[in-house]
Design an enzyme around this catalytic site. Structure first.
Site, mmCIF file in Angstrom:
data_model
loop_
_atom_site.group_PDB
_atom_site.id
_atom_site.type_symbol
_atom_site.label_atom_id
_atom_site.label_comp_id
_atom_site.label_asym_id
_atom_site.label_seq_id
_atom_site.Cartn_x
_atom_site.Cartn_y
_atom_site.Cartn_z
ATOM 1 N N HIS A 17 64.896 -21.919 11.271
ATOM 2 C CA HIS A 17 63.555 -21.596 10.765
ATOM 3 C C HIS A 17 62.748 -20.723 11.701
ATOM 4 O O HIS A 17 61.702 -20.190 11.321
ATOM 5 C CB HIS A 17 62.752 -22.875 10.499
ATOM 6 C CG HIS A 17 62.202 -23.503 11.740
ATOM 7 N ND1 HIS A 17 62.936 -24.354 12.527
ATOM 8 C CD2 HIS A 17 60.992 -23.379 12.347
ATOM 9 C CE1 HIS A 17 62.201 -24.746 13.552
ATOM 10 N NE2 HIS A 17 61.020 -24.164 13.477
HETATM 11 C C1 UD1 Z 1 55.752 -23.592 12.089
HETATM 12 C C2 UD1 Z 1 55.443 -23.334 13.561
HETATM 13 C C3 UD1 Z 1 56.717 -23.502 14.377
HETATM 14 C C4 UD1 Z 1 57.384 -24.827 14.101
HETATM 15 C C5 UD1 Z 1 57.584 -25.015 12.600
HETATM 16 C C6 UD1 Z 1 58.111 -26.387 12.332
HETATM 17 C C7 UD1 Z 1 53.680 -21.665 14.035
HETATM 18 C C8 UD1 Z 1 53.405 -20.280 14.484
HETATM 19 N N1 UD1 Z 1 54.965 -21.973 13.772
HETATM 20 O O1 UD1 Z 1 56.624 -22.559 11.648
HETATM 21 O O2 UD1 Z 1 56.382 -23.448 15.751
HETATM 22 O O3 UD1 Z 1 58.601 -24.881 14.759
HETATM 23 O O4 UD1 Z 1 56.333 -24.858 11.928
HETATM 24 O O5 UD1 Z 1 58.761 -26.498 11.111
HETATM 25 O O6 UD1 Z 1 52.778 -22.443 13.915
HETATM 26 N N2 UD1 Z 1 56.126 -23.026 3.651
HETATM 27 C C9 UD1 Z 1 56.287 -23.679 2.469
HETATM 28 N N3 UD1 Z 1 55.944 -25.013 2.416
HETATM 29 C C10 UD1 Z 1 55.437 -25.694 3.464
HETATM 30 C C11 UD1 Z 1 55.266 -25.005 4.660
HETATM 31 C C12 UD1 Z 1 55.610 -23.680 4.737
HETATM 32 O O7 UD1 Z 1 56.732 -23.125 1.472
HETATM 33 O O8 UD1 Z 1 55.151 -26.897 3.340
HETATM 34 C C13 UD1 Z 1 56.551 -21.619 3.742
HETATM 35 C C14 UD1 Z 1 55.440 -20.639 3.451
HETATM 36 O O9 UD1 Z 1 55.981 -19.585 2.736
HETATM 37 C C15 UD1 Z 1 55.051 -20.123 4.821
HETATM 38 C C16 UD1 Z 1 56.346 -20.237 5.619
HETATM 39 O O10 UD1 Z 1 57.024 -21.350 5.063
HETATM 40 O O11 UD1 Z 1 54.552 -18.839 4.782
HETATM 41 C C17 UD1 Z 1 56.138 -20.434 7.086
HETATM 42 O O12 UD1 Z 1 55.295 -21.531 7.352
HETATM 43 P P1 UD1 Z 1 54.381 -21.578 8.688
HETATM 44 O O13 UD1 Z 1 53.730 -22.892 8.792
HETATM 45 O O14 UD1 Z 1 53.525 -20.388 8.758
HETATM 46 O O15 UD1 Z 1 55.426 -21.411 9.852
HETATM 47 P P2 UD1 Z 1 56.777 -22.185 10.119
HETATM 48 O O16 UD1 Z 1 57.896 -21.232 10.076
HETATM 49 O O17 UD1 Z 1 56.868 -23.382 9.276
HETATM 50 N N1 UDP Z 2 63.476 -32.733 10.558
HETATM 51 C C1 UDP Z 2 63.475 -33.550 9.435
HETATM 52 N N2 UDP Z 2 64.060 -33.067 8.287
HETATM 53 C C2 UDP Z 2 64.645 -31.852 8.210
HETATM 54 C C3 UDP Z 2 64.634 -31.026 9.376
HETATM 55 C C4 UDP Z 2 64.017 -31.500 10.517
HETATM 56 O O1 UDP Z 2 62.983 -34.674 9.474
HETATM 57 O O2 UDP Z 2 65.152 -31.503 7.152
HETATM 58 C C5 UDP Z 2 62.849 -33.252 11.788
HETATM 59 C C6 UDP Z 2 63.788 -33.250 12.981
HETATM 60 O O3 UDP Z 2 64.597 -34.396 12.989
HETATM 61 C C7 UDP Z 2 62.824 -33.191 14.146
HETATM 62 C C8 UDP Z 2 61.697 -32.332 13.607
HETATM 63 O O4 UDP Z 2 61.814 -32.370 12.189
HETATM 64 O O5 UDP Z 2 62.327 -34.478 14.449
HETATM 65 C C9 UDP Z 2 61.847 -30.922 14.098
HETATM 66 O O6 UDP Z 2 60.986 -30.072 13.412
HETATM 67 P P1 UDP Z 2 61.235 -28.522 13.213
HETATM 68 O O7 UDP Z 2 62.655 -28.210 13.427
HETATM 69 O O8 UDP Z 2 60.623 -28.166 11.913
HETATM 70 O O9 UDP Z 2 60.294 -27.873 14.333
HETATM 71 P P2 UDP Z 2 60.449 -27.606 15.893
HETATM 72 O O10 UDP Z 2 60.867 -28.872 16.565
HETATM 73 O O11 UDP Z 2 61.433 -26.500 16.076
HETATM 74 O O12 UDP Z 2 59.096 -27.139 16.299
#
Ligand code: UD1
Ligand code: UDP
Length: 392
Positions: free
Chosen positions: A214
């Site tokens: 991601h």
């Molecule tokens: C964010 C964090 C990242 C973290 C990740 C955890 C920032 C800059 N990034 O990244 O550090 O590792 O969360 O998962 O804050 N979307 C959906 N449904 C949701 C959420 C998101 O469809 O519930 C889609 C949307 O199209 C959105 C895209 O995912 O534009 C990205 O979501 P966003 O929260 O901006 O960043 P993440 O990649 O999730």
């Molecule tokens: N996680 C989860 N379901 C999923 C993928 C991740 O519960 O399908 C949990 C994972 O076990 C960990 C946390 O989400 O505890 C990590 O989040 P993510 O990878 O979104 O973000 P990051 O840690 O890279 O910021």
């Protein structure tokens, strides 16, 4: 006398970290009703799908947020600004003794920025982590948040060193990893559903690879992401399938036709925490660009292949349990082959004993509240003197 605290969360990994702290607060309040910590939770709404958000509140028994800002998607500037405006209003109303922010997302930075301008002390859980790659939005969020934080709660010794190297040494505490608290607390529950979880996906223990992708540096790099998919597709077979829990950001790239995952990969929607634990502990190896999952793989003693060029969790890279492979297809495939012969020894090099959140509570009480101290004359209630941060 209450200590009023506002916790700010918004993205999946923050719910997990905040769960550990909220539980420690609840335990403290049960044991010591004289000096309760009154926690209000703000959910920015950065993540909003059920399986990215509410399912974690339910499974991890996190109190319902007091505020949901529903900011949703947007560019970094737009998303951060929307949060900042709304959080500021809440902090003015609530006037807490301090706020807690977690990790390195846009929700973290907005919370920290809003509080800093209102002179409200900030406690940062997971302070001091660095990738030294300023192109990562998370790195910018971390550096800035640490700069304005008053209480820097570090998960590792490396994190403490990183802060010292940046000239930050006051208010720095080595508390260990709150994600380990969570893992320990829920491992039994995850074990109880592992059979059911594997059967549902027609998987056998240690006969599949688990993957997540991601990170923006991967999803926004079309060739790199395609390389990752090509590698996952190549590794995946009927005997040893690759199961990919698909983050919405990555799903979007597939939907837009920017990348083609290939037919061999078994794509599943994001799963709740307990199911993810069950999948992780039974995987043959894990391929990921997630920060949290690198650590969970290590704690479950599952070889990890990190689809990045750097990691904030350098201890596990140094240990050999986790290897950095970037997005190069050949290197990813090779690393999976080599994962079969990972070291058999294991030593937990990450800091934390499952009670990090309890320690965080203690630090908050010492900094902002009244605490009981055992003295020569018996137990005494004193106003904390350790904090240079008290609200005047
Ligand atoms: C964010 C964090 C990242 C973290 C990740 C955890 C920032 C800059 N990034 O990244 O550090 O590792 O969360 O998962 O804050 N979307 C959906 N449904 C949701 C959420 C998101 O469809 O519930 C889609 C949307 O199209 C959105 C895209 O995912 O534009 C990205 O979501 P966003 O929260 O901006 O960043 P993440 O990649 O999730
Ligand atoms: N996680 C989860 N379901 C999923 C993928 C991740 O519960 O399908 C949990 C994972 O076990 C960990 C946390 O989400 O505890 C990590 O989040 P993510 O990878 O979104 O973000 P990051 O840690 O890279 O910021």
């Amino acid at each position: 006398m209450n200590i009023d605290i506002v916790s700010i969360v918004g993205a999946r990994p923050q719910f997990i970290k905040a769960a550990a702290v909220s539980q420690a607060i609840a335990e403290h309040n049960r044991k010591s009703s004289d000096y309760p910590i009154a926690e209000k939770i703000v959910h920015t709404g950065q993540h909003y799908d059920r399986f990215m958000s509410s399912v974690f509140f339910e499974q991890l028994e996190i109190p319902k947020p007091d505020y949901n800002l529903r900011v949703g998607n947007g560019s970094h500037g737009k998303q951060t600004a929307r949060m900042l405006e709304k959080i500021e209003r809440i902090l003015v109303t609530e006037a807490p003794a301090c706020i807690i922010v977690y990790g390195d997302t846009n929700s973290t930075l907005s919370g920290a920025l809003a509080a800093a301008k209102l002179h409200i002390p900030i406690a940062h859980v997971e302070a001091g982590l660095r990738s030294f790659n300023r192109r990562m939005p998370e790195e910018v969020n971390r550096v800035l948040t640490d700069r304005v934080s008053d209480i820097l709660l570090c998960p590792t010794e490396t994190a403490v060193e990183n802060l010292v190297n940046e000239g930050i040494s006051e208010g720095v505490y080595l508390v260990g990893d709150v994600m380990y608290d969570c893992l320990r607390r829920y491992a039994k529950k995850a074990k109880a559903i592992e059979q059911k979880t594997l059967e549902k996906l027609h998987l056998r223990s240690k006969s599949y690879y688990l993957a997540t992708v991601h990170r923006a540096e991967n999803t926004d790099n079309r060739n790199g992401l395609q390389d990752i998919f090509d590698a996952l597709n190549q590794i995946s077979s009927t005997e040893r399938p690759v199961v990919l829990s698909l983050h919405p950001r990555t799903r979007q790239k597939i939907t837009e036709g920017k990348v083609v995952p290939g037919d061999n990969i078994r794509i599943i929607p994001p799963v709740p925490y307990l199911e993810m634990m069950a999948l992780e502990m039974n995987a043959r190896a894990i391929l990921t660009d997630s920060g949290g999952i690198q650590k969970e793989a290590y704690w479950f003693k599952v070889p990890c292949i990190t689809l990045r060029n750097e990691s904030e969790w350098t201890e596990i890279i140094d240990s050999g349990w986790n290897v950095l492979v970037g997005t190069n297809c050949k290197r990813i495939v090779q690393a999976v082959e080599q994962a079969e012969s990972r070291p058999t020894w294991y030593e937990n090099l990450l800091h934390g004993n499952g009670h990090s959140a309890k320690q965080i509570c203690r630090i908050l009480l010492e900094s902002f509240g009244t605490i009981k101290k055992v003295t020569a004359e018996g137990e005494k209630t004193i106003q904390a003197e350790t904090s240079p941060l008290r609200n005047e």
